[in-house]
Structures are given as structure tokens and as C-alpha cells.
Design a protein around this motif. Sequence first.
Motif, PDB file in Angstrom:
ATOM      1  N   CYS A 383     -78.261  48.316  74.077  1.00  0.00           N
ATOM      2  CA  CYS A 383     -77.581  48.471  72.762  1.00  0.00           C
ATOM      3  C   CYS A 383     -78.633  48.711  71.622  1.00  0.00           C
ATOM      4  O   CYS A 383     -79.478  48.151  71.500  1.00  0.00           O
ATOM      5  N   TYR A 384     -78.430  49.689  71.152  1.00  0.00           N
ATOM      6  CA  TYR A 384     -79.267  50.343  70.016  1.00  0.00           C
ATOM      7  C   TYR A 384     -79.129  49.696  68.827  1.00  0.00           C
ATOM      8  O   TYR A 384     -79.877  49.814  67.751  1.00  0.00           O
ATOM      9  N   GLY A 385     -78.273  48.525  68.857  1.00  0.00           N
ATOM     10  CA  GLY A 385     -78.171  47.778  67.454  1.00  0.00           C
ATOM     11  C   GLY A 385     -78.789  46.507  67.578  1.00  0.00           C
ATOM     12  O   GLY A 385     -79.452  46.200  66.452  1.00  0.00           O
ATOM     13  N   CYS A 386     -78.950  46.134  68.852  1.00  0.00           N
ATOM     14  CA  CYS A 386     -79.864  44.796  68.757  1.00  0.00           C
ATOM     15  C   CYS A 386     -80.978  44.930  69.992  1.00  0.00           C
ATOM     16  O   CYS A 386     -81.937  44.098  70.184  1.00  0.00           O
ATOM     17  N   LYS A 387     -81.202  45.937  70.746  1.00  0.00           N
ATOM     18  CA  LYS A 387     -82.129  46.488  71.769  1.00  0.00           C
ATOM     19  C   LYS A 387     -82.289  45.456  72.914  1.00  0.00           C
ATOM     20  O   LYS A 387     -83.208  45.061  73.398  1.00  0.00           O
ATOM     21  N   LYS A 388     -80.692  44.873  73.143  1.00  0.00           N
ATOM     22  CA  LYS A 388     -80.587  44.032  74.193  1.00  0.00           C
ATOM     23  C   LYS A 388     -79.894  44.567  75.496  1.00  0.00           C
ATOM     24  O   LYS A 388     -78.877  45.731  75.319  1.00  0.00           O
ATOM     25  N   PRO A 389     -79.857  44.248  76.513  1.00  0.00           N
ATOM     26  CA  PRO A 389     -79.283  44.658  77.894  1.00  0.00           C
ATOM     27  C   PRO A 389     -77.717  44.452  77.779  1.00  0.00           C
ATOM     28  O   PRO A 389     -77.393  43.348  77.469  1.00  0.00           O
ATOM     29  N   VAL A 390     -76.863  45.559  78.110  1.00  0.00           N
ATOM     30  CA  VAL A 390     -75.574  45.380  78.205  1.00  0.00           C
ATOM     31  C   VAL A 390     -74.998  45.848  79.721  1.00  0.00           C
ATOM     32  O   VAL A 390     -75.558  46.843  80.056  1.00  0.00           O
ATOM     33  N   SER A 391     -74.319  45.139  80.162  1.00  0.00           N
ATOM     34  CA  SER A 391     -73.566  45.598  81.355  1.00  0.00           C
ATOM     35  C   SER A 391     -72.197  46.554  81.236  1.00  0.00           C
ATOM     36  O   SER A 391     -71.829  46.615  80.091  1.00  0.00           O
ATOM     37  N   ASP A 392     -71.861  47.068  82.444  1.00  0.00           N
ATOM     38  CA  ASP A 392     -70.440  47.625  82.347  1.00  0.00           C
ATOM     39  C   ASP A 392     -69.498  47.082  81.784  1.00  0.00           C
ATOM     40  O   ASP A 392     -68.513  47.653  80.974  1.00  0.00           O
ATOM     41  N   GLU A 393     -69.431  45.625  81.964  1.00  0.00           N
ATOM     42  CA  GLU A 393     -68.323  44.632  81.363  1.00  0.00           C
ATOM     43  C   GLU A 393     -68.322  44.722  79.789  1.00  0.00           C
ATOM     44  O   GLU A 393     -67.627  44.524  79.217  1.00  0.00           O
ATOM     45  N   ASP A 394     -69.517  44.443  79.330  1.00  0.00           N
ATOM     46  CA  ASP A 394     -70.067  44.747  78.159  1.00  0.00           C
ATOM     47  C   ASP A 394     -69.220  45.854  77.291  1.00  0.00           C
ATOM     48  O   ASP A 394     -69.011  45.617  76.328  1.00  0.00           O
ATOM     49  N   MET A 395     -69.510  46.852  77.903  1.00  0.00           N
ATOM     50  CA  MET A 395     -69.059  47.987  77.272  1.00  0.00           C
ATOM     51  C   MET A 395     -67.769  48.188  77.334  1.00  0.00           C
ATOM     52  O   MET A 395     -67.165  49.198  76.790  1.00  0.00           O
ATOM     53  N   GLU A 396     -66.937  47.380  78.046  1.00  0.00           N
ATOM     54  CA  GLU A 396     -65.442  47.405  77.841  1.00  0.00           C
ATOM     55  C   GLU A 396     -64.936  46.480  76.744  1.00  0.00           C
ATOM     56  O   GLU A 396     -63.713  46.775  76.567  1.00  0.00           O
ATOM     57  N   SER A 397     -65.975  46.142  76.123  1.00  0.00           N
ATOM     58  CA  SER A 397     -65.257  45.006  75.022  1.00  0.00           C
ATOM     59  C   SER A 397     -65.204  46.044  73.818  1.00  0.00           C
ATOM     60  O   SER A 397     -65.704  46.903  73.486  1.00  0.00           O
ATOM     61  N   PRO A 398     -64.262  45.388  73.058  1.00  0.00           N
ATOM     62  CA  PRO A 398     -63.751  46.264  71.622  1.00  0.00           C
ATOM     63  C   PRO A 398     -65.087  46.006  70.521  1.00  0.00           C
ATOM     64  O   PRO A 398     -64.881  46.743  69.547  1.00  0.00           O
ATOM     65  N   GLU A 399     -65.880  45.098  70.760  1.00  0.00           N
ATOM     66  CA  GLU A 399     -66.989  45.005  69.945  1.00  0.00           C
ATOM     67  C   GLU A 399     -68.071  46.007  70.553  1.00  0.00           C
ATOM     68  O   GLU A 399     -69.293  45.914  69.801  1.00  0.00           O
TER      69      GLU A 399
END
Length: 462
Positions: A383-399
Motif C-alpha cells: 500500500c503506497y499510502g502507508c508502505k505496509k503489505p496488503v493481501s489479495d483479501e485486503d484489496m477486496e476491501s472498499p477501503e
Amino acid sequence: MLPSPPLAALSKSAAAARRAATAAACRSRLLVLPAVTSLVPEPSSPALLRCIRLMPQQEGPRTPLPMPLGRGFSVVAGGAGAVLELEGGDSELVVVSFYRFADFPDHAELRRPLKELCEELRVSGGIILAPEGINGSICGTPEAVEKVLNFIQADDRLKGLRMIQSPVTPEDEAIHHGHTSHSPVGAGEDAPFRWDHVRVKLKKEIVALGDPDVMPTKMVGKYVKPKDWNALISDPDTVVIDVRNMYEIRIGKFKRAVDPCTNSFREFPSWVDDQFQLAESDSQPSSGNNDSSTDGQLEDLNSCEPKKLPRVAMYCTGGIRCEKASSFLLSKGFKEVYHLEGGILKYLEEIPKAESLWEGECFVFDKRVSVEHGLAQGTHKLCYGCKKPVSDEDMESPEWEYGVSCPYCFATKSEEEKERARARQRQFEAWGVIGGPDKGRSPKKLEAKHTVEEGKELSSSV
């Protein structure tokens, strides 16, 4: 999941021409390495080998400098005439992470010559210099990286760098050659894999703990080889501590490991103090982690008598943080302090998945984001907003919004911050660099910058 912008990779013809030119140059002359260790795996298949020129031998006797030869390399001749060959045709680049704790009060004097050498050799990445030593991660051709490491280790205090070498993905190689990527900072000013872009910074510590009395050069815990690590952490009398941060531990950790729930390494000393203050009182252990195995470890930790400190085994990504943390624990009175030599990365490289006690993926501070067993690239994105890792499930989130926010930082960012991030993303998609084409660095700009700096130095000396 929102699709990422397409990768602007090298064209087939350009890539073929570049590889052909490299192969021709390699055939024209072979240079030699200093004597190397025999830890390099031989090629597992008769893939095409391309010779990479390396730094020539100096005249006269020379003490061999350790060079980490990772996966994808082999030694075809032993002794002082060893030749390094690159297996297959997938990459011409390597990433080497390294560090060394040392008494280095004049560290600032190394900054300019080291930066100029990296720029001359087109080695990219970041290096930190501090009174306690050096810490860095660089990317370049094997020849260029070898020259930089030899230059650093020419100082006797920095000999014996602890190093981990990793391969480079085709996407990262494209970035390194000046091409854009799906990453909004891939070709921007913060890109670690980019020609002529290296940062050499001066800091108080090479890894920030915030305690000047902690000196790994004076005392440090016992190193444990990856092959011996499983037996140590499987012992119920051993408290296993992950000294990384929460966002790193979130995507992977060793079984039975305690999560200190820290946001930065600077919080680790306070966590240790709090845990053993709780041991001296009847207070309940922290409930910051919902993992039942971790809760059990914390209960064991807090049930110990203050003067009967437990055996501790610590680990981190590459070894530098737990080396400093081990020095801290020894200063606190711990007697048995162990840490994983080479960190998680060395463990994942050497230990087969079938025998591994590692669960999940390991976060890394470069374009790969995460790696799995065998150092294969993992599934997480950044995530280039916080420079932390995100999973495929995280990227399904509306956030989740590409280049802007993720479920972990959405609530902490103001609408103004999010709009600035959207503007940055639009700039990248339009120009391939953050801030437009005027932000791109060129040899002419570098030359002009150096001329101005030299003029200032001359005027000040007069």
C-alpha cells in the motif's frame, strides 16, 4: 480487486539486443573473483550460463573478501581464479543486503566517495552510515555490486560484512533500467531499483533502538544456524520473540513466537521492561495479541521470577535488529540469548518447506514486498499510502484504493492526504515519474549538480 496499471516493460527487441550485447561483452574477457566459499549451489539444470565480469585481482597478496553468492550463481573454478557465472538468462542484476556493527566515529568521511562510486557504477539502493557501523541494501550488476562491497570492506573495521544476496525479478530489472512500473514510486525519486539513484545517509544508529548504551560490538547473543533453529524454538523452555513490527508479523512468523506488538524497533526496550515489571507484580499480561500460542508464551514469560530470566531465541528479517536486541537483553541481565543467523531470509533459503516451522510470508523492504520459501516472491503487494503489505483479501476491501489507502491506513488518513495521493498517482500514470518529467534525473543534471558543489567547496576554501 482493482486492476493495477500495466507494466511498461522492455520491448522484446530492446531486451534481446541488450542481452546480446551483454553476452558479447562477457565472451570478450573474463575477470576473476577473489577466493570464494564453496557454499554456492551448482546449477540444477543445463541452463545457459552467462559469464559476468567481476572486479579484477589487485596486484600482490590480498586477503579474500567474503562475497555472498546466492541462488542462481555457480563457481566454475576454485581458488583465486574463481569465475562467477550467472545461471539462465532471467536476470542480470542482484540485490545484496548487508550490515556490520563497528566502532566507526569517522563514518561521515565515507559518505561522498561511496555515493560517487555507486553513481558511477549505476548501483541503486540505500546505505546508512553511523558511529556504530554500516547498513544497506543495493542493487546492480554482480560486477558493480562486488566493487562497491570491496570498496566498503577496504576499511578494516568494516570487513566481514554480514550479507544476504537475492535474485531480481524481471519487473525490478525493468525499473532498474529506467522503465516505469505499476508501482507509483517505481520510477520516482524513492525507487530503490533505478539507475544512478542511491541514497547514502548519515544517522546516529544503523538500526534505531534509541539506547546509546546498547553496543553489539561489545557483547552480543549466540548465533544459531538455520539448521539448528527448529530444535531451539521447539524446546518449551525457550521463549521465542519476533523483534519485527506488527505489520511484518501480520503476514508471517515462526510457530510459538511472541509478538511484542510494536510499531517501531524503538518500542522494543519498553516492551521488555514492561513484561518484566509485570513479572515482579501480580499484574495480568498484555492482551494485545489474540494468538493463543503467543498468549501462552507471554504467560510463561510473566510467570518467571525476576532473577530467573528465561532462555530467549530472537529473530528478524536479516539479523540486524535481533543482533542489537540480543545486546540489549544481555545488558538487562539475561544469560541465555540466542538469535537466528542470517535472519528469516537465510532460513527460508536453506530450510526445505517440508521441514520448516515458518508460517506465512516474510516482508522485505524492497520491490518484492514479501518472499516465501526458497526466496520466491510472495503474494503480498504494497500500500503506497502507508508502505505496509496488503493481501489479495485486503484489496477486496472498499477501503482499498490503489496508490492511496488500504484497510490498515484508511481511517488514519484525512481526505486532503488521500487527494494528494490521488494526484501523485495521476502524475505517475501520465509521466512515469512523480512530479512530472522535470523530476527525472539525468547524467547532465548530475554533472551540473557536482559542478555547483565543487564550485561551492572551492569558494569556501579560498
